[in-house]
Each structure stands twice: as structure tokens, then as C-alpha cells.
Scaffold this motif. Structure first.
Motif, short mmCIF file in Angstrom:
data_model
loop_
_atom_site.label_atom_id
_atom_site.label_comp_id
_atom_site.label_asym_id
_atom_site.label_seq_id
_atom_site.Cartn_x
_atom_site.Cartn_y
_atom_site.Cartn_z
N SER A 2 0.82 -1.21 0.00
CA SER A 2 0.00 0.00 0.00
C SER A 2 0.86 1.26 0.00
N ARG A 3 0.26 2.33 -0.49
CA ARG A 3 0.92 3.63 -0.42
C ARG A 3 1.08 4.07 1.02
N THR A 4 2.00 4.96 1.24
CA THR A 4 2.18 5.50 2.60
C THR A 4 1.60 6.91 2.71
N THR A 5 1.26 7.51 1.57
CA THR A 5 0.66 8.84 1.56
C THR A 5 -0.49 8.90 0.57
N VAL A 6 -1.40 9.84 0.80
CA VAL A 6 -2.41 10.18 -0.19
C VAL A 6 -2.04 11.57 -0.69
N VAL A 7 -2.37 11.82 -1.96
CA VAL A 7 -1.91 13.04 -2.61
C VAL A 7 -3.06 13.82 -3.21
N GLN A 8 -3.02 15.13 -3.00
CA GLN A 8 -3.96 16.05 -3.64
C GLN A 8 -3.17 16.84 -4.68
N CYS A 9 -3.70 16.89 -5.89
CA CYS A 9 -3.08 17.71 -6.93
C CYS A 9 -4.07 18.80 -7.28
N LEU A 10 -3.74 20.02 -6.91
CA LEU A 10 -4.65 21.14 -7.13
C LEU A 10 -3.86 22.31 -7.70
N GLY A 11 -4.23 22.73 -8.90
CA GLY A 11 -3.55 23.86 -9.52
C GLY A 11 -2.07 23.60 -9.77
N GLY A 12 -1.73 22.36 -10.05
CA GLY A 12 -0.33 22.01 -10.31
C GLY A 12 0.51 21.83 -9.06
N LYS A 13 -0.11 22.01 -7.90
CA LYS A 13 0.62 21.84 -6.64
C LYS A 13 0.21 20.53 -5.99
N LEU A 14 1.18 19.81 -5.49
CA LEU A 14 0.93 18.55 -4.81
C LEU A 14 0.98 18.75 -3.30
N LYS A 15 0.00 18.19 -2.62
CA LYS A 15 0.01 18.17 -1.16
C LYS A 15 -0.13 16.71 -0.75
N GLU A 16 0.63 16.32 0.25
CA GLU A 16 0.62 14.94 0.71
C GLU A 16 0.16 14.86 2.16
N LEU A 17 -0.48 13.74 2.47
CA LEU A 17 -0.87 13.45 3.84
C LEU A 17 -0.53 11.99 4.10
N PRO A 18 0.31 11.71 5.09
CA PRO A 18 0.63 10.31 5.40
C PRO A 18 -0.65 9.55 5.77
N VAL A 19 -0.78 8.34 5.26
CA VAL A 19 -1.95 7.52 5.56
C VAL A 19 -2.08 7.32 7.07
N SER A 20 -0.96 7.24 7.76
CA SER A 20 -0.97 7.06 9.22
C SER A 20 -1.58 8.26 9.94
N GLN A 21 -1.70 9.40 9.26
CA GLN A 21 -2.28 10.60 9.86
C GLN A 21 -3.71 10.86 9.41
N VAL A 22 -4.27 9.95 8.61
CA VAL A 22 -5.66 10.10 8.14
C VAL A 22 -6.60 9.53 9.20
N GLY A 36 -7.38 14.58 8.03
CA GLY A 36 -6.26 14.26 8.89
C GLY A 36 -6.59 14.40 10.35
N ILE A 37 -5.81 13.75 11.18
CA ILE A 37 -5.98 13.83 12.63
C ILE A 37 -5.85 15.28 13.10
N ASP A 38 -5.01 16.03 12.41
CA ASP A 38 -4.75 17.43 12.78
C ASP A 38 -5.78 18.40 12.21
N GLY A 39 -6.82 17.88 11.54
CA GLY A 39 -7.85 18.73 10.96
C GLY A 39 -7.60 19.09 9.51
N LYS A 40 -6.43 18.78 9.00
CA LYS A 40 -6.10 19.04 7.60
C LYS A 40 -6.99 18.18 6.70
N VAL A 41 -7.47 18.75 5.60
CA VAL A 41 -8.31 18.01 4.66
C VAL A 41 -7.72 18.12 3.26
N LEU A 42 -7.50 16.97 2.63
CA LEU A 42 -7.06 16.93 1.24
C LEU A 42 -8.18 16.36 0.40
N VAL A 43 -8.37 16.88 -0.80
CA VAL A 43 -9.34 16.35 -1.74
C VAL A 43 -8.57 15.48 -2.73
#
Length: 123
Positions: A2-22, A36-43
Motif C-alpha cells: 500500500s501507499r504510505t501517503t495520499v496526494v492532492q493535486c490542485l492547480g499544479g501543486k501537490l500536497k501529501e498526507l501520510p496515511v498514518s495521519q488520516v 487528517g488527525i490534525d484537521g487538515k483536509v485533502l481532496v
């Protein structure tokens, strides 16, 4: 593997969130919000079904549109009167949707996670 991160690609910018933090994934339309556990949300563009298959050992379906981190499950509440259910996750301050058909599975996982805890006595 499995992947270790999930990735959001928005406007050419990539944001990552570790699966362990989802804390949970929630589908809306054709996209999925990774909370995310910290309240961060990626689409992200993954489907709930694909995420469920890939991370079956880490996440459990609580509703047709929701997967939650197994390790964060704290409690489940279901009312047969209005057919609404919710789960409480450690570190998340609001209830998460749970469907009637998923409640027995969630209860079994809670009993595994909290075998000696009073919170499972009523399950």
C-alpha cells in the motif's frame, strides 16, 4: 504494498498526507476528502472502494461514503428509531456517519480494540 501517503493535486501543486495521519475518508460526488488527525483536509481523486481495498487492514467502512481509521474507533451509537448511526473517533470532535448494516462490524472491531473496557459492555 500500500501507499504510505495520499496526494492532492490542485492547480499544479501537490500536497501529501501520510496515511498514518488520516482519521477518515469521506466521499462527496466523484472526489474523496481525506481528513487528517490534525484537521487538515485533502481532496483526492481515489474512490472509497479503491481506498477500502487498498487499506483494508487500516480502515473500516462505517457508511457507504465513509472509511474510518480502525485504530481511532472509540464508540458507536445507533438509533433504530430514526435509523441514524454515528461513530466517535479518538481525536475527532464531531460524530462520523455509520449505517445500520455496518454497525455490527464496527461493534466487533470495538470489542477487539477495547476488550477490557466498560465502553464495550453494552455492545
Amino acid at each position: 504494498m500500500s501507499r504510505t501517503t495520499v496526494v492532492q493535486c490542485l492547480g499544479g501543486k501537490l500536497k501529501e498526507l501520510p496515511v498514518s495521519q488520516v482519521a477518515y475518508f469521506e466521499a462527496s460526488d466523484k472526489l474523496v476528502d481525506a481528513h487528517g488527525i490534525d484537521g487538515k483536509v485533502l481532496v483526492i481523486t481515489d474512490t472509497i472502494a479503491c481506498l477500502e481495498a487498498e487499506f483494508a487492514d487500516l480502515f473500516v467502512r462505517t457508511h457507504r461514503s465513509v472509511l474510518v481509521a480502525r485504530r481511532l474507533l472509540e464508540s458507536v451509537d445507533y438509533s433504530a428509531i430514526n435509523s441514524n448511526g454515528t461513530v466517535k473517533l479518538l481525536g475527532v470532535d464531531h460524530p462520523i456517519k455509520a449505517s445500520r448494516r455496518e454497525v455490527p462490524k464496527i461493534r466487533d472491531i470495538l470489542k477487539e480494540l477495547w476488550p477490557d473496557d466498560d465502553r464495550t459492555a453494552f455492545l
